[in-house]
Design a protein around this motif. Structure first.
Motif, mmCIF file in Angstrom:
data_model
loop_
_atom_site.group_PDB
_atom_site.id
_atom_site.type_symbol
_atom_site.label_atom_id
_atom_site.label_comp_id
_atom_site.label_asym_id
_atom_site.label_seq_id
_atom_site.Cartn_x
_atom_site.Cartn_y
_atom_site.Cartn_z
ATOM 1 N N ALA A 90 0.891 -1.300 -0.135
ATOM 2 C CA ALA A 90 0.054 0.136 0.274
ATOM 3 C C ALA A 90 1.004 1.183 -0.104
ATOM 4 C CB ALA A 90 -0.864 0.119 1.292
ATOM 5 N N LEU A 91 2.103 1.458 0.602
ATOM 6 C CA LEU A 91 2.678 2.510 0.897
ATOM 7 C C LEU A 91 3.681 2.402 -0.349
ATOM 8 C CD1 LEU A 91 3.772 2.746 4.596
ATOM 9 C CD2 LEU A 91 1.997 4.344 3.190
ATOM 10 N N GLY A 92 4.185 1.520 -1.031
ATOM 11 C CA GLY A 92 5.096 1.160 -1.905
ATOM 12 C C GLY A 92 6.509 1.884 -1.214
ATOM 13 N N GLU A 93 7.105 3.029 -2.368
ATOM 14 C CA GLU A 93 8.518 3.437 -1.935
ATOM 15 C C GLU A 93 8.525 4.112 -0.437
ATOM 16 O OE1 GLU A 93 9.891 5.666 -5.004
ATOM 17 O OE2 GLU A 93 10.095 4.028 -6.788
ATOM 18 N N ALA A 94 7.542 4.434 0.045
ATOM 19 C CA ALA A 94 7.533 5.224 1.473
ATOM 20 C C ALA A 94 7.545 4.311 2.391
ATOM 21 C CB ALA A 94 6.140 6.206 1.570
ATOM 22 N N TYR A 95 7.419 2.975 1.981
ATOM 23 C CA TYR A 95 7.583 1.864 3.249
ATOM 24 C C TYR A 95 8.991 1.703 3.474
ATOM 25 C CZ TYR A 95 6.511 -2.147 5.486
ATOM 26 O OH TYR A 95 6.635 -3.224 6.902
ATOM 27 N N VAL A 96 9.580 1.493 4.753
ATOM 28 C CA VAL A 96 10.654 1.397 5.253
ATOM 29 C C VAL A 96 10.852 -0.063 5.538
ATOM 30 C CG1 VAL A 96 12.454 1.991 7.021
ATOM 31 C CG2 VAL A 96 10.810 3.671 6.404
ATOM 32 N N ALA A 97 11.693 -0.734 4.734
ATOM 33 C CA ALA A 97 11.991 -2.056 4.922
ATOM 34 C C ALA A 97 12.910 -2.367 5.730
ATOM 35 C CB ALA A 97 12.226 -2.639 3.367
ATOM 36 N N SER A 98 12.808 -2.188 7.205
ATOM 37 C CA SER A 98 13.815 -2.409 8.291
ATOM 38 C C SER A 98 14.020 -3.950 8.532
ATOM 39 C CB SER A 98 13.047 -1.783 9.422
ATOM 40 O OG SER A 98 12.031 -2.335 9.957
ATOM 41 N N GLY A 99 13.194 -4.647 8.189
ATOM 42 C CA GLY A 99 13.421 -6.243 8.339
ATOM 43 C C GLY A 99 13.218 -6.677 9.878
ATOM 44 N N TYR A 100 12.518 -5.896 10.650
ATOM 45 C CA TYR A 100 12.035 -6.167 11.983
ATOM 46 C C TYR A 100 10.997 -6.744 12.001
ATOM 47 C CZ TYR A 100 16.357 -3.835 13.425
ATOM 48 O OH TYR A 100 17.625 -3.345 13.722
ATOM 49 N N VAL A 101 10.496 -7.466 13.147
ATOM 50 C CA VAL A 101 9.070 -8.167 13.349
ATOM 51 C C VAL A 101 8.247 -7.178 14.029
ATOM 52 C CG1 VAL A 101 7.736 -9.964 14.389
ATOM 53 C CG2 VAL A 101 9.984 -10.563 13.564
ATOM 54 N N LEU A 102 8.662 -6.515 14.756
ATOM 55 C CA LEU A 102 7.746 -5.452 15.386
ATOM 56 C C LEU A 102 8.002 -3.974 14.756
ATOM 57 C CD1 LEU A 102 5.950 -4.275 17.674
ATOM 58 C CD2 LEU A 102 7.967 -4.374 19.342
ATOM 59 N N VAL A 103 7.085 -3.719 13.759
ATOM 60 C CA VAL A 103 7.322 -2.384 13.274
ATOM 61 C C VAL A 103 5.951 -1.900 13.054
ATOM 62 C CG1 VAL A 103 9.215 -3.265 11.696
ATOM 63 C CG2 VAL A 103 6.860 -3.641 10.792
ATOM 64 N N HIS A 104 6.126 -0.412 12.991
ATOM 65 C CA HIS A 104 4.877 0.444 12.719
ATOM 66 C C HIS A 104 4.404 -0.115 11.301
ATOM 67 C CE1 HIS A 104 5.502 2.922 16.120
ATOM 68 N NE2 HIS A 104 6.780 2.778 15.805
ATOM 69 N N GLU A 105 2.983 0.627 10.905
ATOM 70 C CA GLU A 105 2.423 0.445 9.701
ATOM 71 C C GLU A 105 3.475 1.064 8.553
ATOM 72 O OE1 GLU A 105 1.200 1.772 12.227
ATOM 73 O OE2 GLU A 105 -0.708 1.061 12.640
ATOM 74 N N THR A 106 4.352 1.716 8.887
ATOM 75 C CA THR A 106 5.290 2.156 7.800
ATOM 76 C C THR A 106 6.645 1.428 7.688
ATOM 77 O OG1 THR A 106 6.331 3.853 9.533
ATOM 78 C CG2 THR A 106 4.449 4.667 8.421
ATOM 79 N N GLY A 107 6.668 0.481 8.519
ATOM 80 C CA GLY A 107 7.853 -0.365 8.156
ATOM 81 C C GLY A 107 8.867 -0.050 9.322
ATOM 82 N N GLU A 108 8.844 1.304 10.029
ATOM 83 C CA GLU A 108 9.755 1.618 10.956
ATOM 84 C C GLU A 108 9.783 0.672 12.373
ATOM 85 O OE1 GLU A 108 10.580 6.127 10.280
ATOM 86 O OE2 GLU A 108 8.562 5.665 10.880
ATOM 87 N N ALA A 109 10.704 0.499 12.818
ATOM 88 C CA ALA A 109 10.984 -0.424 14.058
ATOM 89 C C ALA A 109 10.453 0.369 15.195
ATOM 90 C CB ALA A 109 12.422 -1.009 14.217
ATOM 91 N N PHE A 110 9.830 -0.474 16.075
ATOM 92 C CA PHE A 110 9.487 0.000 17.365
ATOM 93 C C PHE A 110 10.647 0.076 18.338
ATOM 94 C CE2 PHE A 110 5.162 -0.452 16.258
ATOM 95 C CZ PHE A 110 4.334 0.082 17.429
ATOM 96 N N THR A 111 10.457 0.966 19.253
ATOM 97 C CA THR A 111 11.292 1.152 20.312
ATOM 98 C C THR A 111 10.588 0.409 21.425
ATOM 99 O OG1 THR A 111 10.706 3.197 21.371
ATOM 100 C CG2 THR A 111 12.418 3.189 19.554
ATOM 101 N N THR A 112 11.619 0.130 22.626
ATOM 102 C CA THR A 112 11.056 -0.311 23.756
ATOM 103 C C THR A 112 10.109 0.464 24.463
ATOM 104 O OG1 THR A 112 13.131 0.083 24.760
ATOM 105 C CG2 THR A 112 13.035 -2.207 24.134
ATOM 106 N N LYS A 113 10.182 1.794 24.402
ATOM 107 C CA LYS A 113 9.554 2.705 24.965
ATOM 108 C C LYS A 113 8.163 2.817 24.291
ATOM 109 C CE LYS A 113 9.440 7.711 26.215
ATOM 110 N NZ LYS A 113 10.334 9.003 26.217
ATOM 111 N N GLN A 114 7.943 2.611 22.877
ATOM 112 C CA GLN A 114 6.831 2.600 22.253
ATOM 113 C C GLN A 114 6.152 1.403 22.387
ATOM 114 O OE1 GLN A 114 8.621 3.418 18.489
ATOM 115 N NE2 GLN A 114 8.232 5.398 18.573
ATOM 116 N N LEU A 115 6.902 0.160 22.660
ATOM 117 C CA LEU A 115 6.267 -1.137 23.010
ATOM 118 C C LEU A 115 5.409 -0.958 24.358
ATOM 119 C CD1 LEU A 115 5.474 -4.106 22.575
ATOM 120 C CD2 LEU A 115 7.784 -4.525 23.588
#
Length: 449
Positions: A340-365
């Motif tokens: 859905a986001l296409g090129e705007a999606y961040v392919a971080s490779g982590y399991v726990l990510v936001h809808e944009t693909g950016e990784a969560f921090t422990t604080k956000q979790l």
């Protein structure tokens, strides 16, 4: 002014009677130049008087005569040069006593040369040494822990620091240790003070090894039992969730986007392990995950990514069926979000990510989990305490100790049981039932009562 014979005789007798005089038998004729007119107090043998390292100084401006000695005390490890100690005294007797003490300790290997290093300076050096062996986050915690000590004791010279200083700081910290700016504040908890004492003892112990001080003045300082009991009385311990609370949470978040990562927490993973888990660490086909990477935060300010806390922390775990299903669904959801986001999606490779693909921090979790607890009307507990809920349940249901420790990522099961297995009163019901057999009252008779 030349010395008279009586003065020479008095000097000779004084040297011969000195416990630090170095003497050896030899023909006096070889040294007649210095003592040609001095009668030997021991005519049966002849002596050579070697130089005593205590020098009589000329009178100073006030007419006072003093005595000084210079003695080698080892090699400076920083420069490789010889280190010498110079001491000056008002009387010869004082100089002799100190010279004997210094030389004896030097020969025994227990001598500590005087230095002007302050506690703050040594703590800086010690932390720099520890930084080579410990994780960045651990060193950060060490610094925070020792900062509680520095304000009161840091400017004192290490060799002038006493046990009384440390005890006074300990009592002060238990009353006002939570400093705000330059002002004393509310009491520090017993655990916090205990941690600061432990680090201080370790640092001064290393200073003893380095011959900067002779004893560890903090070694025997402990928090009074009265203070520990008082805190236990006034501070209510927050128990981890019991089975019913865990099940209420699980059933209440089935439609939550982070359902799968939150189940990983309830599997006993640390928050930093959940945030650091990558899809390359997940084997959906064989239903396993590999814990090899963590993402934590330094003082809740910035992310630190590193390997596991210990060698035992790097482990492979099987996935329970509900967690496997949740992770499979979560991976499919992320694929849709990426499309859905296409090129705007961040392919971080982590399991726990936001809808944009950016990784969560422990604080956000933590924030997301606390919000869900509030919505579901559950007691607020630390996300980290999900480990205790997991391991208490597994231990109560017969999981062997060595499996429990391996699952937790601990080398020793004692760590797991001491800190993470916390049975509540309901967990003890079975033991109460078993006790009935000791009492011997038949069930029917007991019911009539």
């Amino acid at each position: 002014m030349p010395w008279t014979v009586p003065q020479r005789r008095e000097e000779l007798n004084e040297r011969l009677s000195s416990p630090v005089a170095l003497m050896t038998a030899a023909p006096l004729a070889e040294h007649r130049g210095a003592f040609a007119n001095v009668e030997s107090p021991h005519p049966e043998r002849e002596w050579v008087i070697l130089s005593v390292p205590i020098k009589k100084l000329p009178p100073n401006t006030k007419g006072r005569v003093r005595y000084r000695f210079v003695v080698d005390v080892g090699i400076d490890p920083a420069t490789g040069k010889r280190k010498q100690l110079t001491r000056t005294f008002d009387t010869l007797k004082e100089a002799k006593v100190e010279y004997a003490r210094v030389t004896n300790r030097r020969h025994e290997g227990t001598f500590v040369p005087p230095n002007k290093i302050t506690l703050n300076e040594w703590l800086d050096r010690w932390l720099a040494m520890k930084a080579e062996d410990l994780e960045e986050t651990t060193i950060y915690n060490y610094r925070i822990t020792l900062d509680r000590v520095r304000g009161k004791l840091g400017k004192i010279r290490l060799q002038e620091l006493t046990e009384e200083h440390v005890e006074e700081w300990m009592h002060w910290a238990l009353q006002h240790g939570r400093v705000r700016g330059d002002k004393a504040g509310t009491p520090l908890g017993v655990t916090s003070v205990d941690m600061s004492l432990a680090r201080l003892k370790e640092a001064i112990g290393r200073a003893v090894t380095r011959r900067l001080v002779s004893v560890n003045v903090a070694e025997h300082v402990t928090i009074p039992r009265k203070a520990r009991k008082e805190e236990r009385k006034n501070k209510q311990e927050v128990m981890p969730w019991n089975v019913q609370e865990v099940q209420t949470f699980v059933h209440g978040i089935t439609e939550e986007r982070l359902y799968a990562p939150l189940l990983l927490s309830l599997m006993g993973l640390r928050p930093a392990e959940v945030c650091g888990l990558r899809w390359t660490d997940v084997d959906l086909e064989n239903a396993t995950i590999t814990i090899a990477n963590t993402r934590t935060m330094m003082g809740n300010r910035y992310v630190v990514e590193k390997d596991t806390k210990s060698m035992a922390g790097e482990r492979e775990l099987p996935l329970p069926a509900p967690v496997l299903t949740a992770l499979t669904s979560f991976k499919a959801l992320q694929a849709k979000e990426k499309l859905a986001l296409g090129e705007a999606y961040v392919a971080s490779g982590y399991v726990l990510v936001h809808e944009t693909g950016e990784a969560f921090t422990t604080k956000q979790l933590r924030r997301r989990a606390y919000r869900l607890m509030e919505i579901l009307g559950l007691r607020r507990v630390r996300v980290y305490d999900a480990r205790s809920s997991c391991f208490t349940y597994l231990a109560n249901n017969g999981v062997p100790d060595h499996i429990l420790a391996r699952w937790a990522g601990h080398t020793n099961v004692k760590t797991t049981k001491r800190w993470y297995v916390k049975p509540d009163v309901e967990d003890l019901r079975e033991a109460a039932t078993k006790w009935d057999g000791l009492h011997g009252v038949p069930t029917q008779a007991r019911e009539k009562l």
